[in-house]
Design a protein around this motif. Structure first.
Motif, PDB file in Angstrom:
ATOM      1  N   ALA A 132       0.823  -1.216   0.000  1.00  0.00           N
ATOM      2  CA  ALA A 132       0.000   0.000   0.000  1.00  0.00           C
ATOM      3  C   ALA A 132       0.854   1.262   0.000  1.00  0.00           C
ATOM      4  O   ALA A 132       0.317   2.378   0.008  1.00  0.00           O
ATOM      5  N   THR A 169      -7.453  -1.048   2.733  1.00  0.00           N
ATOM      6  CA  THR A 169      -8.707  -1.693   2.369  1.00  0.00           C
ATOM      7  C   THR A 169      -8.844  -1.816   0.855  1.00  0.00           C
ATOM      8  O   THR A 169      -8.621  -0.865   0.116  1.00  0.00           O
ATOM      9  N   ASN A 170      -9.211  -3.016   0.400  1.00  0.00           N
ATOM     10  CA  ASN A 170      -9.409  -3.284  -1.028  1.00  0.00           C
ATOM     11  C   ASN A 170     -10.629  -4.183  -1.188  1.00  0.00           C
ATOM     12  O   ASN A 170     -10.527  -5.411  -1.111  1.00  0.00           O
ATOM     13  N   SER A 199     -13.605   0.213   6.333  1.00  0.00           N
ATOM     14  CA  SER A 199     -12.268  -0.386   6.391  1.00  0.00           C
ATOM     15  C   SER A 199     -12.136  -1.380   7.529  1.00  0.00           C
ATOM     16  O   SER A 199     -11.055  -1.922   7.753  1.00  0.00           O
TER      17      SER A 199
END
Length: 434
Positions: free
Chosen positions: A168, A190-191, A255
């Motif tokens: 990230a 967060t993804n 998240s």
């Protein structure tokens, strides 16, 4: 590693304990003899398994070898059930001499007449009561009376996935980080496309839900109750800030993975689906697939809360089965919790040292950190434990109210201020009822 009371049962004990306090008067007289001098046998109820059981058995054998004629009989009792079994034994006039009991039960345990007051015992020369961590001494003390000797200590810190941080483009969290940093990092970690979350929170509404929030409350400069424990104090600017922090991640940023099972988060973190966890040293061994780091809790700038954390210590409690057995039990516990034995147990089991002097030995810290990376941070983090949860019998009921409050906010069912107001009103009713 023994997991303490934070996932054990807290509710439903108040009525049972009240009855036990009344019925306990029919137990063993305080002056009765439990055996002759050097031939005394004491019975211990403990919940150790695996490496802890092996290490404890070794220490018992060592003690008996060093103290001819002294015998220590141990009985395994699941720690979640020990209090209920102790209460039954107290009613029948046959409690063990020593029992391993969750620290959250201490205010209620203190009401049992058979529990031995150890206030003067811990002041004896050589005991060095102040060598036990602040959080341990606070949990072992109820209304100024010491009712237990520390048996286990832990704390909360942040365990993070180094690989996910690097992917990230994030720097690993530093020792001076803030909750603003934590929230920002969680969002970047967060993804949704791969169902990856920045962080997680346990939401069964139990004490495990509550104590995670309590750490934030203290860091924000707040308190759960007033100084005299007569009223709720969490309905404050600190309470609002702490709940808003959690709500931002759970609702606004999405998240935060919410885990009502109180167990799924471990597998998700181990499979690289969660970037950060607020958890304790007991979880480190179940993350073999993650290159992780450990950092102290974030802070709220502008408050005096600092990087405060929370601990859930457990206690060894002595029951009165006559003067000779009480004396023998005291002798054994003071030996068991002395620095040499504490060092052996910590190194062998991976449990954090219960004494500061042991936790400050470079060799001990290095050995434990080599066996389980991250342990050094958790040991040092014990210095960030400044206080304990309220040591009052009503705490289990208060915990239920707070658990409902936190979950309602995280699920978007309540706004933080409204949730605080409603919970404070309920807690005040519980406290007023006595």
């Amino acid at each position: 590693m023994v997991r303490n009371q934070l996932r054990g049962p807290l509710a439903g004990l108040l009525t049972v304990l009240t009855g036990a306090a009344v019925l306990a008067g029919c137990g063993t007289d305080s002056t009765s003899s439990g055996g002759g001098g050097g031939g005394t046998t004491i019975q211990i109820w403990e919940g150790y398994t695996q490496v802890e059981a092996k290490a404890f058995a070794h220490l018992v054998s060592e003690y008996e070898a060093q103290h001819p004629g002294q015998k220590v009989s141990t009985l395994y009792v699941n720690s979640d059930n020990t209090l209920q079994k102790v209460l039954t034994a107290v009613r029948g006039g046959s409690p063990p001499d020593i029992a391993y009991l969750y620290g959250s039960w201490a205010p209620n345990v203190a009401q049992i007449p058979q529990v031995v007051d150890l206030t003067q015992v811990v002041r004896r020369p050589g005991v060095n009561w102040d060598d036990f961590w602040t959080g341990e001494r606070a949990v072992a003390t109820v209304n100024g009376k010491v009712i237990g000797i520390p048996a286990l200590v832990d704390n909360l810190a942040v365990v993070y996935n180094k690989t996910l941080f690097a992917k990230a483009g994030l720097q690993p969290p530093g020792p001076g980080w803030t909750w603003q940093d934590f929230v920002a990092d969680a969002q970047k970690l967060t993804n949704p496309a791969v169902k990856q979350y920045g962080t997680a929170y346990v939401t069964p509404g139990t004490e495990d839900t509550v104590w995670h929030w309590e750490a934030l409350l203290w860091e924000a400069g707040g308190q759960l109750l007033s100084a005299d424990n007569s009223r709720a104090a969490f309905d404050s600017a600190a309470g609002l800030a702490s709940l808003n922090t959690l709500r931002t991640m759970a609702i606004a940023d999405k998240s935060m993975y919410l885990d009502p099972t109180d167990s799924a988060y471990g597998n998700l973190f181990n499979s690289g689906k969660i970037g950060m966890l607020v958890t304790g040293p007991w979880d480190l061994a179940v993350f073999p697939n993650v290159k992780y780091g450990v950092q102290v809790m974030p802070s709220y700038p502008g408050t005096d809360g600092g990087h405060q954390t929370i601990s859930g210590p457990d206690n060894w409690v002595i029951f009165n089965n006559g003067s000779s057995r009480v004396a023998a039990a005291e002798q054994f516990l003071l030996w068991l919790t002395a620095p040499a034995q504490d060092k052996y147990f910590a190194v062998q089991t991976g449990d954090l040292p219960i004494r500061q002097s042991v936790g400050q030995q470079a060799g001990v810290v290095q050995q434990m950190n080599t066996s389980v990376p991250g342990m050094a941070t958790f040991i040092a983090n014990l210095g960030n434990v400044r206080q304990a949860r309220p040591q009052i019998p009503q705490y289990p009921k208060i915990s239920q109210i707070l658990g409902t409050m936190v979950v309602s906010v995280l699920l978007g069912k309540s706004q933080p201020q409204a949730a605080l107001d409603a919970a404070a009103q309920q807690v005040n009713q519980v406290l007023a009822a006595g």
